[in-house]
Design a protein around this motif. Sequence first.
Motif, PDB file in Angstrom:
ATOM      1  N   PHE A  79       0.831  -1.207   0.000  1.00 39.25           N
ATOM      2  CA  PHE A  79       0.000   0.000   0.000  1.00 39.25           C
ATOM      3  C   PHE A  79       0.868   1.260   0.000  1.00 39.25           C
ATOM      4  N   THR A  80       2.003   1.228   0.725  1.00 41.62           N
ATOM      5  CA  THR A  80       2.904   2.383   0.746  1.00 41.62           C
ATOM      6  C   THR A  80       3.407   2.700  -0.655  1.00 41.62           C
ATOM      7  N   PHE A  81       3.846   1.679  -1.384  1.00 45.92           N
ATOM      8  CA  PHE A  81       4.310   1.898  -2.757  1.00 45.92           C
ATOM      9  C   PHE A  81       3.165   2.356  -3.660  1.00 45.92           C
ATOM     10  N   ALA A  82       1.986   1.766  -3.485  1.00 45.33           N
ATOM     11  CA  ALA A  82       0.837   2.161  -4.306  1.00 45.33           C
ATOM     12  C   ALA A  82       0.443   3.604  -4.023  1.00 45.33           C
ATOM     13  N   MET A  83       0.469   3.994  -2.756  1.00 39.82           N
ATOM     14  CA  MET A  83       0.121   5.373  -2.388  1.00 39.82           C
ATOM     15  C   MET A  83       1.085   6.368  -3.037  1.00 39.82           C
ATOM     16  N   LEU A  84       2.388   6.037  -3.034  1.00 34.85           N
ATOM     17  CA  LEU A  84       3.376   6.922  -3.651  1.00 34.85           C
ATOM     18  C   LEU A  84       3.250   6.925  -5.171  1.00 34.85           C
ATOM     19  N   THR A 144      -0.626   7.691   6.849  1.00 29.16           N
ATOM     20  CA  THR A 144      -0.272   8.261   5.555  1.00 29.16           C
ATOM     21  C   THR A 144       0.590   9.507   5.705  1.00 29.16           C
ATOM     22  N   LYS A 145       0.198  10.420   6.570  1.00 27.20           N
ATOM     23  CA  LYS A 145       0.940  11.667   6.739  1.00 27.20           C
ATOM     24  C   LYS A 145       2.353  11.397   7.239  1.00 27.20           C
ATOM     25  N   VAL A 146       2.488  10.473   8.177  1.00 28.68           N
ATOM     26  CA  VAL A 146       3.816  10.135   8.700  1.00 28.68           C
ATOM     27  C   VAL A 146       4.689   9.551   7.583  1.00 28.68           C
ATOM     28  N   ILE A 147       4.101   8.666   6.779  1.00 31.44           N
ATOM     29  CA  ILE A 147       4.838   8.054   5.667  1.00 31.44           C
ATOM     30  C   ILE A 147       5.302   9.120   4.679  1.00 31.44           C
ATOM     31  N   ILE A 152       5.889  12.298   5.226  1.00 25.31           N
ATOM     32  CA  ILE A 152       6.954  13.125   5.819  1.00 25.31           C
ATOM     33  C   ILE A 152       8.298  12.399   5.736  1.00 25.31           C
ATOM     34  N   VAL A 153       8.292  11.096   6.048  1.00 25.68           N
ATOM     35  CA  VAL A 153       9.529  10.314   5.984  1.00 25.68           C
ATOM     36  C   VAL A 153      10.053  10.260   4.553  1.00 25.68           C
ATOM     37  N   ILE A 154       9.163  10.025   3.580  1.00 24.08           N
ATOM     38  CA  ILE A 154       9.576   9.908   2.184  1.00 24.08           C
ATOM     39  C   ILE A 154      10.102  11.236   1.652  1.00 24.08           C
ATOM     40  N   GLN A 155       9.459  12.351   2.000  1.00 19.77           N
ATOM     41  CA  GLN A 155       9.916  13.642   1.484  1.00 19.77           C
ATOM     42  C   GLN A 155      11.302  13.994   2.023  1.00 19.77           C
TER      43      GLN A 155
END
Length: 693
Positions: free
Chosen positions: A33-38, A133-136, A138-141
């Motif tokens: 889901f993390t990859f799909a969201m991005l 989602t928001k935490v993910i 922030i980490v990715i950015q």
Amino acid sequence: MSFFKLIINNVLRSARTYGSYFLASTFSVFVFFTFAMLTFHPQMRGGIQGSSGDVSELAGFGMIASQVLIVLLSIIFLWYSFWTFVKARKRDLGIYLMLGMKPKDLRKILFGENMLIGFASIFTGVGLGVLFTKVILIVIQNLLGIITGLRFYFPTLGILLTVVVFLGLYLLISLIMTLRIETETLSQLGKSDETPQPLPKTHPLLVVLAFMCLAGGYGSLVYFIYGSSGMGLLLVLACVLLTVLGTFLFFHQVVVYFYKGAKKSSSYWQGKKLLGIAEGIYKAKSNATMFALIACTASVALVGISVTVALGSSETGSRNSISTAFVLNESVTKADQVTNTSKTAQEMINIIKAGGHTPLYSQVITYPMGYQEKGAQDQEVGTYIAYCMKASDYNQVAKKFGFEALHPKADEIIAPASTAVEENKYQEEELSQRQQTLEVDLQSGTKEITLTSQPVRFRIANMYRFFIAPDDMVAQFQIAEDDNYPMIRYQLLDFKEWRTDENVNQKLLTLLHDKQDKYEELSMAPVDENLSDKEMEEHWEKLYNDYYLQYESRYEGWQKQRQSNGLILMIGVLLGGVFFIFTASIMYFRLFGDLDKEGRYHRSLYQLGLQPKQRHQIVTKQLVGMFYIPMLVATIHSAVAYWGIVQLSSLNLWHYFFIIIACYGGLMTLLFIICRWRYLVHLDVRAENPQGF
């Protein structure tokens, strides 16, 4: 009781059996889901801000490839887990058959239980993903260096893709596996599993073959690196196939052969050693395939994570960039026309000073040189063109920016290393290996000159390299009149805080981008036709001097590489996490799947008077082999593969490998401690209490 209620009760009552399966499935859903969201994020779909098209293309490809890999890992995991559950619950399922349940109804129960866990893991994994989602983001950015941030959005398409993919995956696996269960298999569920097993067979030739395959696999890699490159693909393929075959033979033959050899020793009959070896022979054979799969996949995961961590580091992020923070370049017709700092460079110096930093500025002119490599078949003059700078100009720049000085001889040209790979290569080579003869075109005619490559890194453009020549030789360079190779002036600008001060870098890049846009706008605008030739020339000269520029930015290049490498790092770590969770779950299934059988065995040992401490020692030795032998083999495989990568890259990145191995060893040790504690508790209950089954 309804059929659906029976399925729910079965899952709830088998929480220990299904618990790790549910958690591992949930984690894989969460990562997918993390990859799909991005993938569907509006800012990511439009390209990562500040990145090149290649980086954005890599991001899209990496997200899709990661999702495919997660699905493939999940298929293997679910396939293995299903058969483990059937084996772990065969007594329960056998009771249903004894009570008159039809095989097709039993298949419906197994199908329903697997789908129920699938629904629960999908709901939980997606729910956790949406919740964080928001935490993910922030980490990715921060990982990708996206300054404007990734704004929050509700990932409807990401949720839909995750649900569809994993729902279809669970449905497919459940259908195939339940249909593959034969009626004969179901009829055996209620029978005892205490039938004596025959002694596992081994052959000395297969033991020797295992070591020969491993040696052949490692040797293929060595020959690929140091030998002929004409068979590169075949050598790599041979390395992989021989290593995998050798690994399977090692666990199926060598380990079992070792236990059988220990059984023949005179100390075999000494108490608990007899029990450990006798039981170890059968466990080694039954776990051989699982150990081989874990060792092979762990090798790939360890190498992949080590490489991605090394690539994502700042150490490798700027190794091959230009040597100063900014480089402005422009073509000139006469060297004495450009002695002053350009208007753009002066504006950049002012911005750096306003930011509280000390700018370093210098300029240098490079001259075109025509040459041929001696012995080349094409003897036409001007076959190759390179750019040279005067040795005095280079040494002036080197003194100001802290580079190493270079002093070419009268008939020598020096080629500094433009990348870290070249620098390491030149350091390892002898002087004779770094020299070649060139036929240089001078005003007096063609002359043979020695080109010496030096392990001194200097780079002021990413497109091509530079030579450093004696001043009097540069003055004699001769270029054919029809060749359009002008002299080029490079303005070098540097400040110590180029990597840490994002604000100053953004102001500098904004200035450069605005000037490029302005030049493009004005150059396309209509010009007054009534202007005289002189006025027209002055108009274009002013436009060129005020706005035209070409530049290289060390920060911009580092930022783009940081984004691409950060993306690779994220993919590697997340996929490594999925692999570790799946490995831990498979080991847990294998360990606790035979808990009742092992409990009866330890009940017998308890009745024979064996003390709990002695039984615990036997179990601990078995668990050490189960957890650490595959890890040791995987570490050796990955170390050999990583050695090959280090040799090919000419970069010393071993400390990243050792960090990853230490983390993997720490996680495996933590898993070992937890599993040993819980396993011994359950064994003691069954061994000392007949009602514990």
